[in-house]
Design an enzyme around this catalytic site. Structure first.
Site, PDB file in Angstrom:
ATOM      1  CG  HIS A 394      -1.997  -1.019   1.188  1.00 42.62           C
ATOM      2  ND1 HIS A 394      -2.828  -1.209   0.102  1.00 42.62           N
ATOM      3  CD2 HIS A 394      -2.359  -1.958   2.114  1.00 42.62           C
ATOM      4  CE1 HIS A 394      -3.654  -2.216   0.362  1.00 42.62           C
ATOM      5  NE2 HIS A 394      -3.384  -2.688   1.569  1.00 42.62           N
ATOM      6  CG  ASP A 428      -3.172  -8.262   0.538  1.00 42.68           C
ATOM      7  OD1 ASP A 428      -2.368  -8.660   1.399  1.00 42.68           O
ATOM      8  OD2 ASP A 428      -4.189  -7.586   0.810  1.00 42.68           O
ATOM      9  CG  HIS A 430      -6.946  -5.230   1.699  1.00 43.36           C
ATOM     10  ND1 HIS A 430      -6.425  -6.218   2.508  1.00 43.36           N
ATOM     11  CD2 HIS A 430      -8.133  -4.862   2.243  1.00 43.36           C
ATOM     12  CE1 HIS A 430      -7.261  -6.439   3.509  1.00 43.36           C
ATOM     13  NE2 HIS A 430      -8.303  -5.642   3.373  1.00 43.36           N
ATOM     14  CG  ASP A 517      -5.266 -10.186   3.036  1.00 45.80           C
ATOM     15  OD1 ASP A 517      -4.986 -10.764   1.972  1.00 45.80           O
ATOM     16  OD2 ASP A 517      -5.066  -8.967   3.208  1.00 45.80           O
TER      17      ASP A 517
END
Length: 582
Positions: A394, A428, A430, A517
């Site tokens: 990120h 991931d 996200h 995740d």
């Protein structure tokens, strides 16, 4: 000091320079070698099957990228053997173990390719075949070196028959069985010898000469000459199992200094412990130490003022104290907030990623691991894994968030991009907004992200399907935003579409942002993947025949994260190196 790395092509400036230096070494050290043979080295790398062999080039280089030695290996996949074309140090190099290090790399490579062994030519140590005493001495030293690996001339054949009567120094054909069974069946040996002579010497060896040499192989199995130099001191001959068939593992050993003991902060040290405990149940990994890299590696993808700010604010915070961004001023590069605490919001994208005294050190350690793993990929490992925290995907050029401070994957990809085309696949839950922003205007790094749709999943503001890149980078960014609720089959179908995008790009290196995740029950995700599903994910990625660097990102259900990681890596390894993936 030197490092060894593999050259896949001559399309990047660093590789172009290295290949030119290799060609110069050939001119210096092999003065009788035809100019055409030297000139065709780049073509062998770009079109490896044109000559009937796949060409594999390793170089030893110093810290300034000057080539100190090289080795060129040819692999015949159909007959299952390797042939050592050349191995040499530069004229200016007289010692330092470069030749031995290069040869050991080739042996590992050949074993990983499931070759029956390495064949090569060595000038004779018999006075009847070599009239010059000084050259005879050099020939004996060379054969003594190879005998350490149980590589010896094939005995009882006419291979060393001179092309022209009276020619001096006709070569032996030497065989290194790589510590495997030394028995070489006669039928296979004849096919290999014919392939070597026809493909490599067809323009100078007559068909009658080739037929005579092949027919001279009569013993079954083929016999190697008895040890002559090192009867009691030879090595066991076997490379460290195919060391490069293992997964190079780099762990950010001091990651736990960054431990935010606050309710709801799920990015905790136990994540790494859980994964490590499960991976230790396998024999797939080789744990390797991380190198320390200068701060300049950070600014290869991050803005200098951003790096300087993080360093300063983290160093100024008292031990145990965390600073959370709480003011988010409109970005104005000419007038950023002067107060460091207020300025945190100028560089951050959320309110839950703290700065503290140890965040800097832990994040720097993660970068060191990622770059060290990338260097092992350059050295010839097919798979390398940086097991690190904090994560990084990120982090943008000038922004942190999502528990991320420096973009480990982007920094590693930036290094690999100096040597070839790079694809980043982010799996991931996200969106990988960091690498998207960093490489959005570039065509040499393909960014692909599979993630929850930004309408409901962090970071919310990026990851839409229509974000394709800008300028030169148009068409080199692909997002696969998926539904909040889906089945494992739907997820795997999307993953296969992403893999097809990558395969069409034909990367030289693949970087995986490994988020776990996506697992069932993860506190930050909504998807249902189980350990068996991670088997399928690992196998899908493992089937891509590209040197692959994996970097740990998310995954916060500590009860299952280790088991899921073990399933993923076991399937990844099996697909890459097992019988069906070899």
């Amino acid at each position: 000091m030197f490092r060894i790395r593999r050259i896949h092509d001559d399309l990047r400036p660093l590789n172009q320079s290295a290949v030119k230096e290799v060609q110069q070494i050939l001119r210096d050290q092999f003065p009788l070698l035809a100019a055409d043979d030297i000139a065709k080295i780049p073509e062998l790398l770009r079109d490896p099957l044109k000559q009937g062999f796949r060409s594999i080039l390793y170089i030893a280089e110093d810290g300034r990228h000057r080539v100190q030695g090289f080795a060129l290996l040819s692999h015949d996949q159909k007959l299952g053997f390797c042939f050592l074309d050349y191995i040499s140090t530069a004229k200016r190099i007289t010692s330092g173990g470069i030749g031995g290090a290069l040869y050991e790399h080739l042996r590992e490579e050949a074993l990983a390719l499931h070759a029956c062994g390495i064949f090569f030519e060595c000038l004779p140590d018999d006075p009847a075949l070599c009239s010059d005493p000084e050259i005879l001495k050099q020939n004996r030293a060379r054969l003594k070196f190879y005998e350490r690996y149980q590589a010896r001339p094939i005995a009882g054949t006419a291979y060393e028959t001179p092309l022209q009567p009276g020619d001096d120094n006709p070569p032996y054909l030497v065989f290194d069985p790589l510590g495997q069974t030394p028995e070489l069946p006669l039928e296979l040996a004849r096919k290999i010898v014919r392939a070597i002579l026809e493909r490599r010497y067809g323009t100078v060896c007559s068909p009658d000469y080739i037929a005579m040499v092949v027919a001279s192989f009569t013993e079954d199995p083929v016999r190697l000459r008895a040890p002559r130099y090192l009867r009691n001191n030879a090595l066991d001959g076997r490379p460290k199992l195919a060391r490069k068939q293992k997964i190079a593992l780099l762990i950010n050993e001091r990651h736990d200094i960054h431990h935010v003991r606050e309710r709801g902060y799920v990015e905790s040290p136990v994540r790494i412990k859980s994964i490590r405990q499960e991976l230790e149940k396998t024999a797939l990994f080789e744990l390797l130490p991380a190198q320390n890299f200068p701060e300049s590696v950070l600014t290869s993808v991050h803005d200098r003022d951003y790096v300087a700010y993080l360093r300063k604010v983290c160093h100024n915070l008292a031990p145990g104290k965390s600073l959370y961004p709480y003011v988010f001023p409109v970005r104005n590069s000419a007038r950023p907030p002067k107060e460091l605490a207020v300025r945190a919001g100028y560089y951050c994208i959320d309110t839950f990623t703290p700065l503290n005294a140890n965040a800097w050190h832990a994040a720097r350690g993660a970068v060191d691991c990622a770059l060290s793993a990338a260097h092992h990929i350059l050295e010839g490992f097919q798979l390398a894994y940086a097991l690190v925290r904090p994560p990084g995907h990120h982090a943008e050029q000038r922004a942190f968030g999502g528990f991320c401070y420096f973009n480990n994957a982007a920094i590693a990809a930036q290094l690999l991009a100096e040597y070839g085309r790079v694809a980043i696949l982010d799996i991931d839950y996200h969106h990988g907004n960091g690498q998207q922003v960093i490489f959005y205007r570039r065509s040499d790094v393909l960014t692909v992200s599979l993630h929850g749709h930004p309408s409901f999943a962090y970071p919310y503001f990026s990851g839409f399907e229509d974000e394709k890149g800008e300028g030169e980078g148009v068409g080199f960014n692909h997002n696969f935003p998926l539904a909040e609720t889906l089945t494992a089959a739907e997820y795997l179908a999307a993953l296969n579409r992403a893999v097809k995008k990558i395969n069409r790009f034909k990367p030289d290196y693949l970087v995986i942002c490994l988020g776990l995740d996506t697992a069932k029950g993860d506190p930050t995700g909504t998807w249902p993947l189980t350990a068996e599903d991670f088997d399928r994910v690992g196998a899908t990625i493992g089937r891509m025949p590209v040197p692959t660097l994996l970097i740990q990102e998310g995954g916060y259900r500590t009860r299952s994260i280790g088991i899921n990681a073990r399933h993923f890596f076991s399937a990844l390894w099996q697909a890459r190196f097992g019988p069906s993936g070899a």
